[in-house]
Design a protein around this motif. Structure first.
Motif, PDB file in Angstrom:
ATOM      1  N   THR A  56      36.238  54.224  43.438  1.00  0.00           N
ATOM      2  CA  THR A  56      37.685  54.201  43.174  1.00  0.00           C
ATOM      3  C   THR A  56      37.976  54.335  41.689  1.00  0.00           C
ATOM      4  O   THR A  56      38.833  55.121  41.272  1.00  0.00           O
ATOM      5  N   LYS A  57      37.268  53.551  40.874  1.00  0.00           N
ATOM      6  CA  LYS A  57      37.491  53.577  39.428  1.00  0.00           C
ATOM      7  C   LYS A  57      37.071  54.919  38.833  1.00  0.00           C
ATOM      8  O   LYS A  57      37.741  55.453  37.952  1.00  0.00           O
ATOM      9  N   GLU A 110      40.187  62.076  37.405  1.00  0.00           N
ATOM     10  CA  GLU A 110      41.565  62.584  37.367  1.00  0.00           C
ATOM     11  C   GLU A 110      42.081  62.604  35.925  1.00  0.00           C
ATOM     12  O   GLU A 110      42.817  63.512  35.523  1.00  0.00           O
ATOM     13  N   ALA A 111      41.660  61.623  35.140  1.00  0.00           N
ATOM     14  CA  ALA A 111      42.132  61.495  33.750  1.00  0.00           C
ATOM     15  C   ALA A 111      41.587  62.590  32.835  1.00  0.00           C
ATOM     16  O   ALA A 111      42.118  62.795  31.746  1.00  0.00           O
ATOM     17  N   ASN A 167      39.188  50.540  34.302  1.00  0.00           N
ATOM     18  CA  ASN A 167      38.339  51.326  35.202  1.00  0.00           C
ATOM     19  C   ASN A 167      37.025  51.708  34.524  1.00  0.00           C
ATOM     20  O   ASN A 167      35.962  51.692  35.148  1.00  0.00           O
ATOM     21  N   THR A 186      32.022  61.661  33.267  1.00  0.00           N
ATOM     22  CA  THR A 186      32.377  61.474  34.684  1.00  0.00           C
ATOM     23  C   THR A 186      31.492  62.318  35.601  1.00  0.00           C
ATOM     24  O   THR A 186      31.179  61.897  36.711  1.00  0.00           O
ATOM     25  N   GLY A 206      44.181  48.688  37.110  1.00  0.00           N
ATOM     26  CA  GLY A 206      44.499  50.098  37.294  1.00  0.00           C
ATOM     27  C   GLY A 206      44.475  50.911  36.018  1.00  0.00           C
ATOM     28  O   GLY A 206      44.517  52.150  36.074  1.00  0.00           O
ATOM     29  N   SER A 207      44.400  50.249  34.857  1.00  0.00           N
ATOM     30  CA  SER A 207      44.344  51.018  33.604  1.00  0.00           C
ATOM     31  C   SER A 207      43.000  51.724  33.500  1.00  0.00           C
ATOM     32  O   SER A 207      41.993  51.274  34.056  1.00  0.00           O
ATOM     33  N   LEU A 208      42.988  52.832  32.779  1.00  0.00           N
ATOM     34  CA  LEU A 208      41.746  53.590  32.631  1.00  0.00           C
ATOM     35  C   LEU A 208      40.697  52.808  31.846  1.00  0.00           C
ATOM     36  O   LEU A 208      39.498  52.924  32.119  1.00  0.00           O
ATOM     37  N   ARG A 267      36.991  57.817  40.361  1.00  0.00           N
ATOM     38  CA  ARG A 267      37.942  58.850  40.782  1.00  0.00           C
ATOM     39  C   ARG A 267      39.129  58.915  39.808  1.00  0.00           C
ATOM     40  O   ARG A 267      39.581  59.990  39.434  1.00  0.00           O
ATOM     41  N   ASP A 268      39.616  57.749  39.387  1.00  0.00           N
ATOM     42  CA  ASP A 268      40.727  57.716  38.424  1.00  0.00           C
ATOM     43  C   ASP A 268      40.320  58.315  37.081  1.00  0.00           C
ATOM     44  O   ASP A 268      41.102  59.011  36.437  1.00  0.00           O
ATOM     45  N   LEU A 269      39.087  58.046  36.653  1.00  0.00           N
ATOM     46  CA  LEU A 269      38.608  58.613  35.388  1.00  0.00           C
ATOM     47  C   LEU A 269      38.427  60.129  35.487  1.00  0.00           C
ATOM     48  O   LEU A 269      38.715  60.868  34.540  1.00  0.00           O
TER      49      LEU A 269
END
Length: 199
Positions: free
Chosen positions: A57-58, A64-65, A94, A31, A89-91, A60-62
């Motif tokens: 957007t995608k 956070e993960a 993403n 990331t 929305g699933s990782l 950012r979620d990764l």
């Protein structure tokens, strides 16, 4: 970044070395390297705003993960267990989209370097058709192709990137060579789990 392409190439060369020596790419360094890429979308202007927004957007979620998952494998294994791989929305979904963004830049660079007189609009249109168009709705494809007319010229792009024809070729080729093994590694994670790549 004064000259983003060499910095991005450096980061992906490190990832490329890792995937050639290990079968478990860590999520955090992945990331961190990917977070350098949006500046390239930004240099392309309005035409690639859709790609930049989706990618950001995608990613950012990764990012956070990384608090909960160590590696890309962990992300896929979790979604496999919970049957959420393709769920919006699933990782795992993403990760597919971020991978698509990396591949779009690779294809754009390849097209850009294919001939000296290749315009940025031609390069971007071909790259988009190869990498993203098959997965986008008619409305998104139409907007993307319309936006290609707003792309900067080849010379304007070089100026934004603070590059010359010679220096940009070296940096782009480094990114192409380094990103391909990373993209292939991600694809293999899905293929090994019998998840098709046509989405």
């Amino acid at each position: 970044m004064d000259r983003p392409i060499p910095v991005i190439a450096d980061a992906f060369e490190e990832l490329s070395k890792f995937v050639s020596n290990s079968n478990d790419l860590q999520l955090r360094p992945f990331t961190e390297a990917c977070s350098l890429v949006p500046v390239l979308f930004g240099c392309l202007g309005f035409a690639f705003k859709f790609a930049e927004m989706e990618y950001h957007t995608k990613l950012r979620d990764l990012i956070e993960a990384t608090k909960d998952y160590d590696s890309l494998k962990n992300v896929l294994d979790y979604d496999m267990e919970h049957d959420t791989v393709r769920k919006p929305g699933s990782l795992s979904r993403n990760l597919r989209r971020v991978r698509q963004g990396l591949d779009l830049i690779r294809a754009l660079f390849e097209q850009f370097l294919s001939t000296e007189d290749c315009s940025l609009r031609e390069a971007a249109s071909t790259a988009y058709a190869q990498v993203c168009a098959p997965f986008h709705s008619w409305a998104v494809r139409t907007a993307a192709y319309a936006g290609m007319y707003a792309l900067p010229t080849r010379e304007q792009l070089l100026q934004k990137l603070n590059e010359t024809d010679i220096s940009v070729e070296k940096g782009m080729r480094r990114y192409i060579d380094a990103s391909v093994p990373v993209i292939q590694y991600i694809d293999k994670l899905y293929i090994d789990r019998k998840i098709s790549l046509d989405w």
